[in-house]
Motif scaffolding. Sequence first.
Motif, PDB file in Angstrom:
ATOM      1  N   THR A  88      20.141  43.078   9.891  1.00 55.15           N
ATOM      2  CA  THR A  88      21.412  42.962  10.623  1.00 55.15           C
ATOM      3  C   THR A  88      21.863  41.502  10.695  1.00 55.15           C
TER       4      THR A  88
ATOM      5  N   GLY B  46      23.862  40.705   7.643  1.00 53.84           N
ATOM      6  CA  GLY B  46      25.201  41.275   7.714  1.00 53.84           C
ATOM      7  C   GLY B  46      26.134  40.505   8.630  1.00 53.84           C
ATOM      8  N   GLU B  47      25.578  39.894   9.693  1.00 57.25           N
ATOM      9  CA  GLU B  47      26.418  39.233  10.690  1.00 57.25           C
ATOM     10  C   GLU B  47      26.533  37.727  10.491  1.00 57.25           C
TER      11      GLU B  47
ATOM     12  N   ALA C  22      29.594  48.272  15.473  1.00 59.00           N
ATOM     13  CA  ALA C  22      30.727  48.655  14.634  1.00 59.00           C
ATOM     14  C   ALA C  22      31.851  49.220  15.500  1.00 59.00           C
ATOM     15  N   ASP C  23      33.079  49.201  14.952  1.00 65.03           N
ATOM     16  CA  ASP C  23      34.212  49.749  15.690  1.00 65.03           C
ATOM     17  C   ASP C  23      33.946  51.191  16.078  1.00 65.03           C
TER      18      ASP C  23
ATOM     19  N   ASP D 232      25.523  47.712   3.226  1.00 65.51           N
ATOM     20  CA  ASP D 232      26.138  46.946   4.302  1.00 65.51           C
ATOM     21  C   ASP D 232      27.647  47.149   4.332  1.00 65.51           C
ATOM     22  N   ARG D 233      28.288  47.052   3.180  1.00 63.02           N
ATOM     23  CA  ARG D 233      29.741  47.173   3.111  1.00 63.02           C
ATOM     24  C   ARG D 233      30.191  48.609   3.383  1.00 63.02           C
TER      25      ARG D 233
ATOM     26  N   GLU E 269      30.027  49.336   7.044  1.00 64.94           N
ATOM     27  CA  GLU E 269      31.168  48.731   7.740  1.00 64.94           C
ATOM     28  C   GLU E 269      32.419  49.595   7.575  1.00 64.94           C
TER      29      GLU E 269
ATOM     30  N   GLY F 118      32.102  52.600   9.760  1.00 61.04           N
ATOM     31  CA  GLY F 118      31.959  52.332  11.188  1.00 61.04           C
ATOM     32  C   GLY F 118      30.570  52.618  11.713  1.00 61.04           C
TER      33      GLY F 118
ATOM     34  N   ASP G  66      26.955  51.442  12.919  1.00 55.69           N
ATOM     35  CA  ASP G  66      26.356  50.252  13.490  1.00 55.69           C
ATOM     36  C   ASP G  66      25.228  49.743  12.603  1.00 55.69           C
ATOM     37  N   PRO G  67      25.055  48.409  12.459  1.00 56.74           N
ATOM     38  CA  PRO G  67      24.050  47.871  11.543  1.00 56.74           C
ATOM     39  C   PRO G  67      22.609  48.203  11.906  1.00 56.74           C
TER      40      PRO G  67
ATOM     41  N   THR H 277      34.617  45.039  -3.854  1.00 56.92           N
ATOM     42  CA  THR H 277      34.319  44.329  -2.608  1.00 56.92           C
ATOM     43  C   THR H 277      33.890  42.895  -2.854  1.00 56.92           C
TER      44      THR H 277
END
Length: 390
Positions: free
Chosen positions: A113, A116-117, A183-184, A318-319, A322, A325, A327-328, A388
């Motif tokens: 994670t 990813g962040e 995630a949203d 990862d993509r 995202e 939506g 969560d990682p 991407t």
Amino acid sequence: MTSRHRLIWAAFISQAGNWLTFTGLLQYVQSQFGSLSTAGMLFAQSLPAVVAVRGLAQRIAPEHAHRAWLVAQIGLAVCTVTLVGLASSLWFIYAYFAVTTVLKAVSNTLFMTFVGEWVPAEQKASTYTAIGTAGSITLTVSPAVGGVMASTVGYWWLFIADATSFLLAALVLARSGGAITAADGWSHGERVSPWRTWVGKPEGFGAHLARPALAWTSFAVVGAGVNAVEMPVFDDIHAFQADQFGFALACYGAGGLLAFGISLLAPQFHVPVVALSVAYGGALIAWVCGGTAGAYAGFAVAGLTYGLINGRLRSSLDRAAEADGVDPIPLWAWATQVTFLVSVAVLGAAAAAFALRIPAAHVAAVVLVLGALVPFTMTRLTTDLTRTGS
């Protein structure tokens, strides 16, 4: 030092220590307790993580992920130091592997994670590759170093070195590279299906993740198959001696080192993932069927292509997560669990085949067929990854 470089070096340091301890304990258990106990050690290393990693990782709030990872490193260091006084007990060794494998699986989930962040989007694929291939490099170097240390200063210093590596990795990542965000549409503490807390697809799994998940699983099956037939191929098919096997491992590590260098020095390097997977399948064929020279060359190319594909797959997951939506933390907990599940299932199937006296060449042929099918699971990833920018 950027967050990207800190992540890579933390992974390298930690994995080097891991292989020192694993090599030392494998040799120690084999010499003191016998082959059956060695098999039990490998079983103790895998099954608890399959059961526990998802449930534990998904209970960590995103905002606490970095702190939890640091605590896990300290816990791993403490557990490893206890081996100095208690490794004479086989049951303690089993307990050590059960506990530390769960801790490592959870901390590895959190570590993914961070990539990813903390890492810019255009550098994620190369960062995932560097982290993955760090394991290939240390796999080559650590057994040799561990053997020398075990024979000169004793096994206990291996354990102290490993414990130190966890603390050094924690020191490298003591400063957070940024907050982990949900995630949203997802917030920690939201009621999640109990089934998906421990097994099954992560909550929110949708169309974007379907293809990367299939590719990840199929690639994990082939990787586990290679691990299962590795020693029988070198022993029964090639009749390698210990020094030849060591050189073959060095070839694999050299391939991983090249992938590591590419990821650091040429992060925008791009070869279609289908082409890489075809090359990987061809390398496995050369390894099994190409005689001594093919075994060395095939293992070197396999080390290179495996590392590049693995990094590309992680970036694709990862993509896609995202986009869906997801969560990682649940994503990487799921990916870690799949890897362990596949490993247990494939190693069990291979052990059953060998128990039935099926020739190593026949079992290896099954692995080669599976390797030849991998490009078909990668076909749509080429377009996705190109689009991407990874």
